[in-house]
Design an enzyme around this catalytic site. Sequence first.
Site, PDB file in Angstrom:
ATOM      1  N   ASP A   4       0.866  -1.161   0.000  1.00  0.00           N
ATOM      2  CA  ASP A   4       0.000   0.000   0.000  1.00  0.00           C
ATOM      3  C   ASP A   4       0.914   1.225   0.000  1.00  0.00           C
ATOM      4  O   ASP A   4       2.111   1.111   0.275  1.00  0.00           O
ATOM      5  CB  ASP A   4      -0.850  -0.056   1.269  1.00  0.00           C
ATOM      6  CG  ASP A   4      -1.695   1.175   1.428  1.00  0.00           C
ATOM      7  OD1 ASP A   4      -2.308   1.579   0.437  1.00  0.00           O
ATOM      8  OD2 ASP A   4      -1.744   1.731   2.535  1.00  0.00           O
ATOM      9  N   ASP A  62      -1.584  -0.455   5.906  1.00  0.00           N
ATOM     10  CA  ASP A  62      -1.829   0.067   7.244  1.00  0.00           C
ATOM     11  C   ASP A  62      -3.299   0.308   7.536  1.00  0.00           C
ATOM     12  O   ASP A  62      -3.690   0.419   8.679  1.00  0.00           O
ATOM     13  CB  ASP A  62      -1.087   1.384   7.436  1.00  0.00           C
ATOM     14  CG  ASP A  62      -1.720   2.488   6.617  1.00  0.00           C
ATOM     15  OD1 ASP A  62      -2.000   2.229   5.430  1.00  0.00           O
ATOM     16  OD2 ASP A  62      -1.950   3.573   7.150  1.00  0.00           O
ATOM     17  N   ASP A 110      -6.726  -2.123   3.336  1.00  0.00           N
ATOM     18  CA  ASP A 110      -5.737  -3.130   2.964  1.00  0.00           C
ATOM     19  C   ASP A 110      -6.064  -4.488   3.565  1.00  0.00           C
ATOM     20  O   ASP A 110      -5.356  -5.458   3.318  1.00  0.00           O
ATOM     21  CB  ASP A 110      -4.347  -2.700   3.433  1.00  0.00           C
ATOM     22  CG  ASP A 110      -3.989  -1.330   2.931  1.00  0.00           C
ATOM     23  OD1 ASP A 110      -4.200  -1.091   1.732  1.00  0.00           O
ATOM     24  OD2 ASP A 110      -3.526  -0.503   3.718  1.00  0.00           O
TER      25      ASP A 110
END
Lengths: 286, 1243
Positions: free
Chosen positions: B431, B887, B891
């Site tokens: 990410d 985080d 995700d």
Amino acid sequence: MGLYDILFIGFIFIPVGLVTLRASHSVVEIVERYDIGCVPEPFRINKVSYIQDDSIPKNCSLSFKVPKYMKAPIYIYYQLDNYYQNHRRYVKSRSDKQLLHGQNQHGISSCQPVEVNNDRPIIPCGLIAWSLFNDTFTFIRNRAELKVNRKNIAWKSDREHKFGKNVYPFNFQNGTLIGGGKLNPRIPLSDQEDLIVWMRTSALPSFRKLYGRIEKDLDVDDVVVVHLMNNYNTYSFGGKKKLVLSTTSWLGGKNDFLGLAYVFIGSSSVTIAVVFTLLHLLSQRH
Amino acid sequence: MVAASSRKRKGKIRWSKLYSFAACFRPLTSKERLAARELIGQPGFSRVVFCNEPHLHKRKPYKYPYNYISTTKYNVLTFLPRALFEQFRRVANFYFLLAAIFSLFSLAPFSRASLIAPLVFVVGISMLKEAVEDWHRFLQDLDVNNRTVKTHISNGVFVDKLWKELRVGDVVKVNKGEYFPSDLLLLSSGNEDGVCYVETMNLDGETNLKIKRCLEASLCLNEDEEFSKFKATVHCEDPNPNLYTFVGNIEFEKESYPLSPSQLLLRDSKLRNTDYIYGVVIFSGHDTKAVRNSTRSPSKRSRIERKMDHIIYILFSMLVLVSLVSSFGSLLYLRQDMVDWWYLQLPDDNKVNDPSKPVQSAGLQFIRALILYGYLIPISLYVSIEVVKVLQTMLINKDIELYDDVTCKSVQARTSNLNEELGQVEMILSDKTGTLTCNQMEFRKCSIAGVSYGGDITEVDLAASMRMNADFEPFEFSIDETDGATRSFEPFEFSVSSFSAQNGNARLTKTEGPVIKGFNFRDDRLTNENWIHGSNLFDITMFFRVMALCHTGIPLEDDNHKMDKLSYEAESPEEVSFLIASQEFGFQFCRRTQSLMVLREFDPSSMKEVEREYKLLNLLEFSSSRKRMSVIVSNEDGQIFLLCKGADSIIFDRLADNGRAYEQATTMHLSSYAEDGLRTLAFAYRTIEAAEYESWNTIFTQAKATIGPEREELLEQASETIEKDLILLGVVAVEDKLQKGVPECIDKLAQAGLKIWLLTGDKRETAINIGFACSLLRQDMKQFHLSLSRDAESNNQVKDMKEDILQQIESSYKMVCEERNKEAPFGLVIDGKALEIALRGDVKDEFLQLAVNCASVICCRVSPKQKALITRLVKQYTGKTTLAIGDGANDVGMIQEADIGVGISGMEGMQAVMASDFSLPQFRFLERLLIVHGHWCYQRISKMVLYFVYKNVAFGLTLFYYELYTSFSGEVLYDDWYMTMFNVMLTSLPVIALGVLEQDVSSDICLQFPALYQQGPRNVHFSWSRIIGWILNGVVSSLVIFLANIYILSPTAMRENGFVADIDSLGATTYTCIIWTVNCQIALITSHFTWIQHLSIWGSILLWYIFLLVYGALPPNFSGNAFQVLVEGIGPAPLYWMITVLVVVVSLLPYFIHIVIQRSYFPMDDHIIQEMEQCYKKYDVRDNEMWVREQRNSQRSTRIGFSARVDAKILSFNQQLQQKKLSIYRSVTNSPIYRSITTSPFS
């Protein structure tokens, strides 16, 4: 670690192997098979009926020449081949409790199928005791009997801790099926060393068991005559019976295999190390 | 809490007026209104909520659950049955369960205790582990459930209430910065117009704030007291996982109003930029959309563990095979010979040996054999692995190098199942926001009026010049001696490289001065009001004005701060950084009212600060399609300016002919900024005549007033007409600040051969910028951009779009294939919409084929679902181990889908961490986690499993061989207790020590030689050839042990006193050999010894003797035939000790020779390094030339990462140098002096 270790192993193993081989070669061993020779000629066709017929006398004699000087003590073994003392059913068929504590102890169910006879427990119970080896040997040299010491042929711990001093054979070999030898009901189990030796079951189907010791030296070319009672039935299952006389070294009996193995491994290690060193020198790697 | 600690005041503004395009304010069309009304009350839309009357929800029919959340797997009641079920789903455990059940009958070859005890032990430990893990989950839940929120009790009094005690219908007050405890219906907010800002990062990962707005009707409810009499009834949809829909209506003061998603505040999102809100609980606990939307994290198993299953199957087939042989053998014996064995008194009572029914007996013997040879199956393997993994995770968790002293957090391995999987990762899906970047923008550089400010030496240049220096020294030295003529060039080369290095150093080290958050700009020409000496003063001031005026931010008056510096709040962090920067430059934006913006400007003519007011006439908002934003302001003189900022391509298209003065210079700066991964925006302005403005404004106002779908289009057209003929001022470059150590970490991971994909929900530009900043992309890389063409998109025909994408993919792939230079890197950038098409069934394979062939792949604007989908497809298509790191809650899908999910724990949100298998405080720890711990754990577990297989085969087969000598009767050579001790005590500790502490090379060296990591992905330590090799090794060992023992010990005497070996002596001797062999074998495997290993290995061997001694000393009732076996039987015999030595050496010799050959002729990476380490231990290894060379070699040539960029740079430097050299050489050789020397008579 690497090649040096292999080389090191080689240099240790070869001398050890040689020493071991020397010890093995110092042992004198005489093996005489007697199971066929002891059946009179007419019965050789049906040996089983011979051995099972109580009316035929079973005594027999054989003689041999001592090939080398044998230093006392000379150990006498009987050797049985193709005898599965390690069959699971056979091995389990005993009661250590009963052997030590005698009749008042329960827990002889493990002795199946030889636990009771006429509703009374058998002491010692179980297949192992029931099939006790009962050939006997007497040794004669120069017309004189060689004394055979039959004491201390079993483990001391067995005699003292596993077989009771106050346990006497009872109701033993009284059934319809008679297996092997009988026991003197007046001698406690702890002193029945034949039984104790027999009860230490062998690991393999071909085994020796200690019978006694001759505590006199035998000279080269001494002729030894053995009078034996050929009682034990190995004929029904084609087992062999042998009589073995052997001296021992620090290593035990005759045992070439160990020494040879040591020497073989030692020398092959050295060879491998040398070959690798040469190869290494030929093709330098960085 | 936040509001309480630092009281912030804010000018009350009707925010809604600022936004002309805000789509979420679009009122419901009448059609939708009707549809919603019809749905209410239907199945699926039957929920009724009595606001402010939570007591009504305690009883049926309106009984809804409390706001209590539980993520545990078990509860007190279900633990035992469920955990047991889980345990016995493992084939091996089930087998041992059956064996234990059989042990209750006389059939079994072992005693009951010796079969049941290990099973209970093994299952017990596994269940204990489950229980502890569930307990941790419970504690985590407890933490969440015990958060508090202000809740209305009665008469307008609000008190703190625990989250878990909240009920549907409760009215709560949530303050700024707090999370919503459940799904709330927004009633009113601290802003006058009932608007509030919500951060939904935990739900969808989007960093920009969402606007929520309450109903007009409930606007008045903005004081605590108002709620004393408040009553309303909500009819709405039933709980569902859909985050973006909400249908319902509210009956309030006898009127019914429709509700839409914009009134719903979701659990796990956070209140931002708004002081407080009032809301009523609609969905609580497990009914909330966030909870419904979350999926249980699937239990993941590592590759090695999955392969281990196959090994277990192999061992099972071995077991069945030898059991078949045994039963067949016993059949033969029963048929032919056994009838004659009078000493057995057959037939048996328990039918195992019944010569009259040989087949039945053989069948029973088969079952007995299955149990007997059970030692082939390593019962303690699973439990040992679990113990080892727990210990490994402790080592990982306690690694001080993985401790982040900023957040005071350390790496947490949340599941212990995947430690070794860390060593096999081939693909990282990352990410962006919060993972690679801090979600913090920093003002870095700008180019004003064609002049670039803010330094221009980048770290890449610096590193390249340093490396070149290092490379040249030995090279030139060698030339030096051979050829004196080259000597003349030496100074030149040195000067070039050392100049750039020094230059770079000088610039980079100049970072003194106070650190201002969001402002990382060092250039004396602009700071401290030095810009007034600049040449284009007007342009510079205009530039700063654009920066200070063209935004949507507002200043925060913070009492804690010094009065002269303000802090700001805005929709995006970029804008905040602009405002801070303009403040630093002397253009402080200090107030905003509804139509007025006040700047405190530094006036160059008077050298004083003056306050200037600008009337805000219009605000043309930023949108992703427009890619620009403008404000129309008039200054105190009545002059009307349009100030515009936007993407460079968009702005450059709209420049006036006379506005292109700086275009060329600016473009150059732009590309160099972009190369460094900075995010750039171009600034431009135009002056507008009053008349022109007036006419335009009427059109615009009209468009704004339009209701209906064409509104947006009209607005866009209107702005189009005014945003033209712009005059370019310059560009700014902001850095989307990377987290500490991210580029270095990515570089190391790339060197270790890992591929890194970037998946982000952010805009394409931002994603590309970060790609550059992380060196995932670089300028000389061929980039493919896959996106839907406008035509295809507008048609909205799936078929067209598919064709469009397919064509793009095919043409790109063709280019990849045609590229001759194998090292040439490609980058693929794809956006969410294109991705959606590309991931469909028939295009999927082509897309993945292309993607896998690209050095780096960046997916932007992807939804959380797409992230998960990509992860799954990549996993399936490539069959490689994937690691997903992120985080936010967006995700979570990806984290759960990947083979390994990693969550960043440094941020506030916990969703990603909760779903993850490992949590890191920062991205950079991934390097050590993978390259060091992953590598180690992979090695450890593979060595451990292989060794386990070896030792059980070596032991189990001796049981089988013995059967051959006992007429297959099922007799065992060893005492029952020896065997029970084997797996539990005598061989367990060394293998656990190996599994926990083994290191092939130290951690430093792991990091220095990242190529070592490739052993994992290539799976060299756990390949089938290795597995078969170890099984063979076990077979050989068992043969050696068994044969040597029976040939040496039988039939002659084993002691000088003539005693022969009985079954127990042979058993104990053989067993001694096994214990020695397997323990010495593990000593050979171990390459890293600590006292623990020594203690466990030699201690295990010693323990065997102690056990034999103690067991033999027990009364014979208990010890049976093992009584005094060591003291009386085998101990005094020299033969016993000699056999042990012989057997150990012979059975280890094959392995020994194997490793000698391997190390000498086919060394693996770790061998070479180990050897080098040993050779050079005495000296400082790092100085050694060979060391450096090997180290260089071991870095995989990579196409991405910092090093790759440096390499590319060096290449270009070298080319330049070569050219310069050539030209100098020419000039020298052409010079008359040179000619005269070369043709001189002396030579």
